[in-house]
Design an enzyme around this catalytic site. Structure first.
Site, short mmCIF file in Angstrom:
data_model
loop_
_atom_site.label_atom_id
_atom_site.label_comp_id
_atom_site.label_asym_id
_atom_site.label_seq_id
_atom_site.Cartn_x
_atom_site.Cartn_y
_atom_site.Cartn_z
N GLU A 187 57.82 -90.01 -41.95
CA GLU A 187 58.63 -89.85 -40.73
C GLU A 187 58.16 -90.79 -39.62
O GLU A 187 57.65 -90.36 -38.58
CB GLU A 187 58.58 -88.40 -40.25
CG GLU A 187 59.26 -87.45 -41.21
CD GLU A 187 59.18 -85.99 -40.78
OE1 GLU A 187 58.26 -85.64 -40.03
OE2 GLU A 187 60.02 -85.20 -41.21
N GLU A 246 62.24 -84.12 -48.22
CA GLU A 246 61.84 -82.85 -47.61
C GLU A 246 63.09 -82.08 -47.25
O GLU A 246 63.99 -82.63 -46.60
CB GLU A 246 61.04 -83.06 -46.32
CG GLU A 246 59.63 -83.52 -46.50
CD GLU A 246 58.84 -83.55 -45.19
OE1 GLU A 246 59.08 -82.71 -44.31
OE2 GLU A 246 57.98 -84.44 -45.07
C1 BG6 Z 1 58.20 -82.49 -41.50
C2 BG6 Z 1 56.78 -82.91 -41.83
O1 BG6 Z 1 58.60 -83.13 -40.36
O2 BG6 Z 1 58.37 -81.14 -41.20
C3 BG6 Z 1 56.01 -81.87 -42.60
O3 BG6 Z 1 56.81 -84.13 -42.55
C4 BG6 Z 1 56.22 -80.49 -42.00
O4 BG6 Z 1 54.66 -82.25 -42.62
C5 BG6 Z 1 57.71 -80.19 -42.01
O5 BG6 Z 1 55.50 -79.48 -42.62
C6 BG6 Z 1 58.05 -78.80 -41.47
O6 BG6 Z 1 57.53 -78.64 -40.20
P1 BG6 Z 1 56.59 -77.42 -39.82
O7 BG6 Z 1 56.09 -77.72 -38.48
O8 BG6 Z 1 57.46 -76.23 -39.87
O9 BG6 Z 1 55.52 -77.39 -40.85
#
Ligand code: BG6
Length: 505
Positions: A191, A386
């Site tokens: 990201e 993701e």
């Molecule tokens: C993404 C990141 O932006 O969001 C991850 O690359 C992260 O590392 C994911 O875990 C979810 O965000 P969070 O803050 O809920 O863990």
């Protein structure tokens, strides 16, 4: 259409990052990284992004002087460092063909500026990828996912300092040379646009270290340095290992206009462009005019060296990887409008969408809109690396986790993705849901915002047995993957509450 038909080589998988699962923060020669400086703070509202994303020098000093692991979630993670064989075995049993994870930079170069790499670190990752290959799982490797070695922050000001480009190059080339026989897909920086939203956890920048500089200037200089470093690695891979595919990665939080007022539509376009600027540079090989204008307007000056533009031009990525969790609305004037939360940004609340426990609005169609928009913009292969739901799951007394809400999230997003593949003419390499086992959440530094398909017995204070338990969503994903590249539409109509975990296993 009775079934969704996708390419046989479509990569179905899971995703995680080293700093959120590994633990072993000071073992076998690993140095301290910025992730080891992020503490779970029960008193903090982690969705107050302005406060939560600002880390001070004092906080880092406190982290350095406290060598305990409790509450420092990313120091213990879920102990993937020692448990990787069992975790990979359990995930392989689900039928995945891809596993996205990252390398801890400080495990390879403990201080970032070391002469020689830490052999124990290299061997560890070699073992991990070999283990994946044993089950025909394709590793998708991120080189830097929120964890620059701390020494580079304290003695070089992290990505702001040009010398860090060289350190990153050395780290990346060392790892790629060592693992290229096993790893075909690489992503240099997770990201890359997140440097704007959370400059410390993304790029190691601490505002109070720059009392005489406009901090925005610092951020944009660091951004530029990351572009140069990434491009040089892409170039290196293309020249040295032609079979490697190397992507860029952005955060695709879809933005919609609050209503049809053209001023809101213009504001939406501007906000989306503030993220697309990053993929524009990494795919088209030059700074877009609209970004240059913005920098000029804001009096931001990026210091470049003569070869930078050439490097950026020559090192364009092969595919666009992106994360997608939710969408937000925006308006040119947000006064009085209800605020909503998303991945470390706030937006205007969308009355048409439900929200997660953390207030992120659940929008499967937004994933399809992201796919179409990105493909129309670049005509390059896309990769969803993701997508998942953070929730506070409950382990029942008979060791089950009935996470039908997660199944419903995954089902609806995957169905939109498959529809897009069938109907929208996009090119999609794969889908890696965010979550393997549970892990430490990036923004809150706690495990109780759980993402995994496999539950880990651990609490936010760091207490627990670390034992793993398969959630209902594990069996659902396994059932989906059992169809291979032809998934019957009827699978998506299956009632979640009747999902029989015993027969699905
Ligand atoms: C993404 C990141 O932006 O969001 C991850 O690359 C992260 O590392 C994911 O875990 C979810 O965000 P969070 O803050 O809920 O863990």
């Amino acid at each position: 259409m009775k079934s969704y038909q996708i390419n046989p080589d479509f990569l179905w998988g899971v995703a995680t990052s080293a700093n959120q699962v590994e633990g072993g923060w000071n073992e076998d020669g690993k140095g301290m990284s910025i992730a080891d400086c992020l503490r779970y703070r029960p008193e903090l509202d982690v969705t107050n992004y302005k406060v939560a994303n600002t880390i001070t020098s004092k906080q880092v000093e406190e982290a350095v002087s406290d060598l305990s692991t409790k509450r420092w979630g990313k120091r213990h993670g879920v102990d993937f460092y020692h448990n990787y064989r069992d975790d990979i075995k359990q995930l392989a049993a689900m039928g995945i063909s891809a596993f996205r994870f990252s390398i801890s930079w400080a495990r390879i170069f403990p201080n970032g500026d070391d002469e020689e790499p830490n052999q124990a670190g290299l061997d560890y990752y070699l073992d991990v990828v070999k283990e994946m290959k044993k089950y025909n799982i394709e590793p998708i490797m991120t080189l830097s996912h929120y964890e620059i070695p701390l020494n580079l922050v304290l003695n070089y000001d992290a990505w702001y300092d040009r010398r860090v480009i060289g350190f990153f190059e050395k780290f990346a080339k060392t790892v790629i040379d060592y693992l290229h026989g096993y790893v075909k897909y690489w992503i240099p920086i997770n990201e890359i646009d997140s440097i704007i939203r959370h400059p410390f956890s993304s790029a190691g920048l601490i505002e109070d270290r720059f009392p005489r500089e406009n901090f925005k200037n610092v951020i944009y200089q660091a951004m530029h340095n990351q572009f140069v470093a990434s491009a040089r690695i892409v170039k290196y891979c293309h020249e040295t290992y032609p079979d490697i595919k190397i992507g860029c990665m952005i955060t695709s939080t879809m933005v919609y206009p609050y209503n049809s007022d053209p001023r809101n539509i213009l504001r939406t376009t501007e906000l989306m462009r503030s993220v697309y600027a990053f993929s524009d540079i990494q795919i088209r090989g030059k700074y877009p005019k609209y970004l240059l204008n913005k920098l000029k307007e804001e009096d931001i000056e990026i210091k470049k060296q003569p070869d930078d533009d050439e490097d950026i031009k020559d090192g364009t990525a092969d595919f666009i990887a992106f994360s997608y969790y939710s969408s937000v609305c925006t308006a040119y004037d947000t006064t009085g409008l209800q605020v909503t939360k998303a991945n470390r940004i706030n937006g205007v609340y969308n009355k048409y969408l439900p929200e997660s426990e953390w207030g992120w609005q659940i929008d499967p169609i937004g994933l399809r809109v992201s796919l179409i928009t990105l493909y129309d913009r670049y005509q390059k292969p896309l990769f969803i690396v993701e997508n998942g739901l953070g929730a506070s799951d409950v382990l029942t007394s008979d060791h089950k986790v009935h996470d039908d809400y997660r199944i419903s999230y995954l089902r609806d997003h995957i169905q939109e993705m498959l529809t897009s593949v069938m109907e929208d003419g996009i090119e999609l390499m794969g889908y890696c849901m965010w979550g393997t086992t549970d892990m430490i959440s990036a923004s809150s530094n706690k495990i109780s915002k759980r993402y995994g398909l496999i539950y880990v017995d651990l609490d936010d204070e760091g207490n627990g047995s670390y034992k793993r338990y398969r959630k209902d969503s594990y069996y659902w994903y396994k059932a989906l993957l059992s169809f291979g590249n032809k998934i019957p539409l009827s699978f998506f109509d299956r009632p979640l509450e009747n999902f029989d975990t015993s027969t699905a296993s």
